[in-house]
Design a protein around this motif. Structure first.
Motif, PDB file in Angstrom:
ATOM      1  N   LEU B 115       0.835  -1.196   0.000  1.00  0.00           N
ATOM      2  CA  LEU B 115       0.000   0.000   0.000  1.00  0.00           C
ATOM      3  C   LEU B 115       0.877   1.256   0.000  1.00  0.00           C
ATOM      4  O   LEU B 115       0.613   2.201  -0.749  1.00  0.00           O
ATOM      5  N   LYS B 116       1.928   1.241   0.817  1.00  0.00           N
ATOM      6  CA  LYS B 116       2.765   2.439   0.962  1.00  0.00           C
ATOM      7  C   LYS B 116       3.497   2.814  -0.319  1.00  0.00           C
ATOM      8  O   LYS B 116       3.865   3.969  -0.496  1.00  0.00           O
ATOM      9  N   THR B 117       3.758   1.849  -1.182  1.00  0.00           N
ATOM     10  CA  THR B 117       4.503   2.165  -2.407  1.00  0.00           C
ATOM     11  C   THR B 117       3.622   2.127  -3.655  1.00  0.00           C
ATOM     12  O   THR B 117       4.074   2.524  -4.726  1.00  0.00           O
ATOM     13  N   GLN B 118       2.377   1.637  -3.531  1.00  0.00           N
ATOM     14  CA  GLN B 118       1.534   1.441  -4.704  1.00  0.00           C
ATOM     15  C   GLN B 118       0.284   2.323  -4.733  1.00  0.00           C
ATOM     16  O   GLN B 118      -0.161   2.725  -5.799  1.00  0.00           O
ATOM     17  N   ALA B 119      -0.312   2.564  -3.581  1.00  0.00           N
ATOM     18  CA  ALA B 119      -1.597   3.266  -3.571  1.00  0.00           C
ATOM     19  C   ALA B 119      -1.375   4.768  -3.725  1.00  0.00           C
ATOM     20  O   ALA B 119      -0.540   5.352  -3.028  1.00  0.00           O
ATOM     21  N   PRO B 120      -2.087   5.418  -4.645  1.00  0.00           N
ATOM     22  CA  PRO B 120      -1.838   6.841  -4.935  1.00  0.00           C
ATOM     23  C   PRO B 120      -2.411   7.787  -3.871  1.00  0.00           C
ATOM     24  O   PRO B 120      -3.475   8.361  -4.028  1.00  0.00           O
ATOM     25  N   PHE B 121      -1.630   7.909  -2.786  1.00  0.00           N
ATOM     26  CA  PHE B 121      -1.896   8.879  -1.712  1.00  0.00           C
ATOM     27  C   PHE B 121      -0.652   9.749  -1.558  1.00  0.00           C
ATOM     28  O   PHE B 121       0.470   9.272  -1.746  1.00  0.00           O
TER      29      PHE B 121
END
Lengths: 83, 150, 150, 83
Positions: B115-121
């Motif tokens: 999530l930390k490297t893939q999800a666009p936040f």
């Protein structure tokens, strides 16, 4: 083509979303970035180091050689920092 | 299950709902990410989480599906907030439920690492020197790289 | 904090209390152990957890202290139940809170791995063939051995 | 000396707790186990394989050569299975 900008790319460019109609030679992500850089100082500043620009086409991550089509949704953003 | 929302969430209720009626589950590992009041040397007043609606949900659903492919899981949960958050507030909850404890642990760690490297936040911190976009961490890339299969 | 009790616990309230007012915490990893309705090939009706009052609390306090020695943690929680528990019921909650995600994950895994091989609890399962004491698992010894320092 | 038995050791021996006064030659955990084995068939059965018997003295795990004192609380139990 719909373009979206996020985080500091959006802040530097000054817009979040726009519709553009690039010239016919813009057939890849790399060509789009080069074309965008020439649209003004905000674009030039935001895109000066394209190695730290992430690109998603139709909401999927793509590499710089990814082909583009007129109806694509192209998003440009810095490395993500969620979680 | 994945959810992207502005509102806070109730950790107890979410984890309860995840396992309800599934009596084959032996363990649930969860991770709650919170806003810290300090990042490195900088004191943080609050932060604003920006995201890419649509793509965020797609990426989180893919991360959920990948976890199910890799481990024998009974349930996966990812809830991520956006908007302005103050120190101490919850940002994210990820959880994995399995018959087997190690699968639950590994899957939960995978969920947050990816999530930390893939999800666009993206995080915009409020600091004494003004707003500051958080840089991506090399340590997060390294953590995510553990899960890349050869 | 450690607690050994017959009653159930409220996961959301416990995790909330663990981090309240501590705005340096970046993440909380927790593990909830549940009673499964099946163990290997055997269908389980319920189980009764016996323990050694006094020694249990001492061992859990030592495990908590060891976690604090090994990782930079802001808080540690261990709650373990005893008595008769039905499938789906919570047995144990362990949690570790830290400024750093990896410390929270590693400490949480350490807590449950060591608890499983160190804390004096024993499970008596109710099976279709009558009551049956659960055997210790070699996999639990292996999991705990990961944390033994050379 | 106070003795405590747990789980299937308790079930086989038939008692949970007792006070004993072993003979003076019982100075270690190993000697205590040998002496207990001779106290009846339940003890013999419960303690027939001492490798799977865990021993705590005053609520701390100990090895078989651990010395014993009259006021000690000694607990015998199988490998633990909590969590």
């Amino acid at each position: 083509m719909k373009l979206l900008y996020f985080a500091w790319l959006r802040a530097k460019i000054g817009i979040a979303e726009e519709r553009v109609d690039p010239p016919p030679e813009v057939t890849t992500v790399a060509a789009l970035l080069e074309w965008l850089k020439r649209r003004g100082p905000g674009f030039a500043e935001a895109l000066k180091d394209t190695r730290i620009v992430r690109v998603a086409v139709n909401q999927e991550y793509v590499a710089s050689d990814h082909p583009l089509r007129p109806g694509d949704e192209v998003a440009l953003f810095p490395p993500v920092t969620g979680g | 299950m994945i959810r992207v929302q502005r509102e806070d969430f109730d950790v107890g209720a979410e984890l309860e709902a995840l396992t309800r009626g599934k009596t084959g589950i032996g363990g649930v590992t969860s991770f709650i990410g919170l806003v810290r009041d300090i990042a490195g040397e900088r004191r943080i007043g609050a932060m604003t989480l920006e995201h890419y609606p649509g793509m965020t949900e797609r990426r989180l659903a893919e991360i959920e599906a990948e976890a199910h492919r890799r481990w024998p899981l009974d349930a996966v949960l990812i809830i991520h907030r956006y908007g302005r958050l103050e120190p101490g507030e919850r940002i994210v909850l990820v959880a994995a439920a399995s018959a087997h404890r190690q699968a639950a642990f590994d899957a939960c760690q995978f969920l947050i690492d990816w999530l930390k490297t893939q999800a666009p936040f993206w995080k915009l911190e409020e600091t004494p020197d003004g707003p500051r976009w958080v840089d991506a961490q090399a340590s997060d890339d390294a953590a995510a790289a553990r899960w890349i299969k050869d």
